[in-house]
Design a protein around this motif. Sequence first.
Motif, PDB file in Angstrom:
ATOM      1  N   THR A   3       0.860  -1.169   0.000  1.00 23.92           N
ATOM      2  CA  THR A   3       0.000   0.000   0.000  1.00 23.92           C
ATOM      3  C   THR A   3       0.899   1.222   0.000  1.00 23.92           C
ATOM      4  OG1 THR A   3      -0.121   0.006   2.416  1.00 23.92           O
ATOM      5  CG2 THR A   3      -1.846  -1.177   1.232  1.00 23.92           C
ATOM      6  N   LYS A   4       0.462   2.278  -0.651  1.00 27.60           N
ATOM      7  CA  LYS A   4       1.275   3.487  -0.800  1.00 27.60           C
ATOM      8  C   LYS A   4       0.912   4.507   0.262  1.00 27.60           C
ATOM      9  CE  LYS A   4       3.538   4.160  -4.088  1.00 27.60           C
ATOM     10  NZ  LYS A   4       4.932   3.854  -4.400  1.00 27.60           N
ATOM     11  N   LYS A   5       1.937   5.140   0.843  1.00 28.52           N
ATOM     12  CA  LYS A   5       1.682   6.205   1.795  1.00 28.52           C
ATOM     13  C   LYS A   5       2.552   7.401   1.452  1.00 28.52           C
ATOM     14  CE  LYS A   5       4.391   6.112   5.651  1.00 28.52           C
ATOM     15  NZ  LYS A   5       4.571   5.835   7.055  1.00 28.52           N
ATOM     16  N   ALA A   6       2.074   8.569   1.808  1.00 29.16           N
ATOM     17  CA  ALA A   6       2.856   9.784   1.619  1.00 29.16           C
ATOM     18  C   ALA A   6       3.112  10.395   2.984  1.00 29.16           C
ATOM     19  CB  ALA A   6       2.091  10.777   0.745  1.00 29.16           C
ATOM     20  N   ALA A   7       4.356  10.459   3.373  1.00 28.84           N
ATOM     21  CA  ALA A   7       4.692  11.079   4.649  1.00 28.84           C
ATOM     22  C   ALA A   7       4.500  12.573   4.537  1.00 28.84           C
ATOM     23  CB  ALA A   7       6.133  10.755   5.023  1.00 28.84           C
ATOM     24  N   ALA A   8       4.050  13.206   5.598  1.00 26.08           N
ATOM     25  CA  ALA A   8       3.825  14.642   5.555  1.00 26.08           C
ATOM     26  C   ALA A   8       4.356  15.295   6.813  1.00 26.08           C
ATOM     27  CB  ALA A   8       2.330  14.929   5.422  1.00 26.08           C
ATOM     28  N   VAL A   9       4.773  16.499   6.676  1.00 31.07           N
ATOM     29  CA  VAL A   9       5.325  17.382   7.693  1.00 31.07           C
ATOM     30  C   VAL A   9       6.736  17.030   8.117  1.00 31.07           C
ATOM     31  CG1 VAL A   9       3.121  18.160   8.563  1.00 31.07           C
ATOM     32  CG2 VAL A   9       4.229  16.278   9.729  1.00 31.07           C
ATOM     33  N   ALA A  10       7.526  18.076   8.342  1.00 38.99           N
ATOM     34  CA  ALA A  10       8.930  17.837   8.610  1.00 38.99           C
ATOM     35  C   ALA A  10       9.523  18.906   9.490  1.00 38.99           C
ATOM     36  CB  ALA A  10       9.701  17.765   7.301  1.00 38.99           C
ATOM     37  N   ALA A  14      17.324  22.660   7.937  1.00 38.37           N
ATOM     38  CA  ALA A  14      18.343  21.618   7.820  1.00 38.37           C
ATOM     39  C   ALA A  14      17.826  20.390   7.100  1.00 38.37           C
ATOM     40  CB  ALA A  14      18.850  21.226   9.207  1.00 38.37           C
ATOM     41  N   LEU A  15      16.512  20.138   7.201  1.00 34.35           N
ATOM     42  CA  LEU A  15      15.924  18.990   6.526  1.00 34.35           C
ATOM     43  C   LEU A  15      15.213  19.393   5.242  1.00 34.35           C
ATOM     44  CD1 LEU A  15      14.488  16.975   9.542  1.00 34.35           C
ATOM     45  CD2 LEU A  15      16.701  16.763   8.425  1.00 34.35           C
ATOM     46  N   GLY A  16      15.093  20.672   5.015  1.00 33.18           N
ATOM     47  CA  GLY A  16      14.608  21.119   3.716  1.00 33.18           C
ATOM     48  C   GLY A  16      13.154  21.488   3.637  1.00 33.18           C
ATOM     49  N   VAL A  17      12.333  21.057   4.586  1.00 27.43           N
ATOM     50  CA  VAL A  17      10.909  21.356   4.516  1.00 27.43           C
ATOM     51  C   VAL A  17      10.366  21.626   5.908  1.00 27.43           C
ATOM     52  CG1 VAL A  17      10.292  20.141   2.418  1.00 27.43           C
ATOM     53  CG2 VAL A  17      10.542  18.866   4.512  1.00 27.43           C
ATOM     54  N   THR A  18       9.233  22.343   5.963  1.00 27.28           N
ATOM     55  CA  THR A  18       8.718  22.746   7.254  1.00 27.28           C
ATOM     56  C   THR A  18       7.205  22.593   7.332  1.00 27.28           C
ATOM     57  OG1 THR A  18      10.380  24.479   7.190  1.00 27.28           O
ATOM     58  CG2 THR A  18       8.779  24.607   8.959  1.00 27.28           C
ATOM     59  N   SER A  19       6.701  22.161   8.478  1.00 25.89           N
ATOM     60  CA  SER A  19       5.275  22.246   8.746  1.00 25.89           C
ATOM     61  C   SER A  19       5.101  22.469  10.233  1.00 25.89           C
ATOM     62  CB  SER A  19       4.566  20.971   8.327  1.00 25.89           C
ATOM     63  OG  SER A  19       3.198  21.100   8.573  1.00 25.89           O
ATOM     64  N   LEU A  20       4.157  23.320  10.624  1.00 23.88           N
ATOM     65  CA  LEU A  20       4.114  23.796  11.987  1.00 23.88           C
ATOM     66  C   LEU A  20       2.818  23.402  12.651  1.00 23.88           C
ATOM     67  CD1 LEU A  20       5.543  27.233  11.026  1.00 23.88           C
ATOM     68  CD2 LEU A  20       6.770  25.243  11.862  1.00 23.88           C
ATOM     69  N   ALA A  21       2.924  22.965  13.911  1.00 21.63           N
ATOM     70  CA  ALA A  21       1.769  22.418  14.593  1.00 21.63           C
ATOM     71  C   ALA A  21       1.069  23.466  15.449  1.00 21.63           C
ATOM     72  CB  ALA A  21       2.194  21.250  15.478  1.00 21.63           C
ATOM     73  N   ALA A  22      -0.236  23.281  15.595  1.00 22.71           N
ATOM     74  CA  ALA A  22      -1.075  24.022  16.516  1.00 22.71           C
ATOM     75  C   ALA A  22      -0.877  25.529  16.393  1.00 22.71           C
ATOM     76  CB  ALA A  22      -0.809  23.536  17.943  1.00 22.71           C
ATOM     77  N   CYS A  23      -0.736  26.228  17.536  1.00 20.20           N
ATOM     78  CA  CYS A  23      -0.736  27.692  17.468  1.00 20.20           C
ATOM     79  C   CYS A  23       0.659  28.265  17.603  1.00 20.20           C
ATOM     80  CB  CYS A  23      -1.641  28.253  18.572  1.00 20.20           C
ATOM     81  SG  CYS A  23      -1.199  27.718  20.229  1.00 20.20           S
ATOM     82  N   PRO A 136       4.378  17.641   2.291  1.00 20.54           N
ATOM     83  CA  PRO A 136       4.810  16.266   1.987  1.00 20.54           C
ATOM     84  C   PRO A 136       6.306  16.215   1.729  1.00 20.54           C
ATOM     85  CG  PRO A 136       3.725  17.242   0.087  1.00 20.54           C
ATOM     86  CD  PRO A 136       3.582  18.232   1.209  1.00 20.54           C
ATOM     87  N   ILE A 137       6.950  15.174   2.239  1.00 23.40           N
ATOM     88  CA  ILE A 137       8.404  15.067   2.084  1.00 23.40           C
ATOM     89  C   ILE A 137       8.856  13.781   1.414  1.00 23.40           C
ATOM     90  CG2 ILE A 137       8.852  16.528   4.094  1.00 23.40           C
ATOM     91  CD1 ILE A 137       9.604  13.797   5.525  1.00 23.40           C
ATOM     92  N   ASP A 138       7.989  12.772   1.383  1.00 23.97           N
ATOM     93  CA  ASP A 138       8.454  11.473   0.889  1.00 23.97           C
ATOM     94  C   ASP A 138       7.256  10.575   0.623  1.00 23.97           C
ATOM     95  OD1 ASP A 138      10.194   9.518   0.117  1.00 23.97           O
ATOM     96  OD2 ASP A 138      10.946   9.055   2.114  1.00 23.97           O
ATOM     97  N   THR A 139       7.472   9.526  -0.136  1.00 28.24           N
ATOM     98  CA  THR A 139       6.471   8.470  -0.295  1.00 28.24           C
ATOM     99  C   THR A 139       7.152   7.125  -0.094  1.00 28.24           C
ATOM    100  OG1 THR A 139       6.831   8.237  -2.681  1.00 28.24           O
ATOM    101  CG2 THR A 139       5.140   9.806  -1.968  1.00 28.24           C
ATOM    102  N   GLY A 140       6.363   6.120   0.227  1.00 31.49           N
ATOM    103  CA  GLY A 140       6.941   4.800   0.420  1.00 31.49           C
ATOM    104  C   GLY A 140       5.877   3.731   0.455  1.00 31.49           C
TER     105      GLY A 140
END
Length: 270
Positions: A3-10, A14-23, A136-140
């Motif tokens: 089954t395919k999944k797409a990882a999200a948030v990073a 330094a890791l190249g991508v950003t996603s921010l939680a809550a407030c 999104p940062i990756d799939t696997g």
Amino acid sequence: MHTKKAAAVALAAALGVTSLAACSTEDVRDAAGKSGSPAPKTVTLVSHDSFNASKEVLAEFTKQTGLTVKVLKAGDAGEAVNKEILTKGSPQGDVFFGVDNTLLSRAVENGIFETYEAKGADRIPAGFKLDKRVTPIDTGDICVNYDKKYFADKKLAPPQSFDDLAKPEYKDLLVVENPERSSPGLGFLLGTVAKYGDAGWQDYWSKLKANGVKTVDSWELAYNQEFSGSAGGKEAKGDRPLVVSYASSPPVEVLYAEPQPKEAPTGVST
């Protein structure tokens, strides 16, 4: 059985991508120098137990931003998301890493993320842009891994389908993760729903149960303690030669083994 999944948030620069939680979005933006507000010295990154950024990566992030990253591990992926939902009024951290497409709707519907567009997000293929609040940062592939030595010793072919897993020759061999807490566990469950449909997936799981499937709370427990093919499994005397994991797990076994073998001791069923 894939089954395919797409990882999200990073993480961030330094890791190249950003996603921010809550407030906490404005705090982290300010910390990155995007406004004139005072920057916090520490950013708390909440993730699942398998998150493993090296000290070198975190040090480079600190060098680039002046911020220290504190990593807070909150259980398996599903468990970590549930904890964020329960604490969304007073979030545990500033950034959440590790929600994937199987868990994303749960996170978004409960409002644990703020809208944030990472630098370079315009280069992400449209099919992977699931929501403006995550990056999104990756799939696997989620799949069944097997212990090569076990199947060679038994002169038994590894299973090649969902149907195979319910056959007598694979009785008491499979360990899976609790879908309420685990991302791969939920992905595997959804794979069976896709395969057998609304009318058949529960019957399939009844067959798996009759065939001795074992369910544990997390990927860490399933792979490192119950699975006979992993380094952790050997230390814990795991006796299950089949485990729900990832297509990337066999090469990782080679990467972290000491001494490194010429080939992975585990394989992926197709």
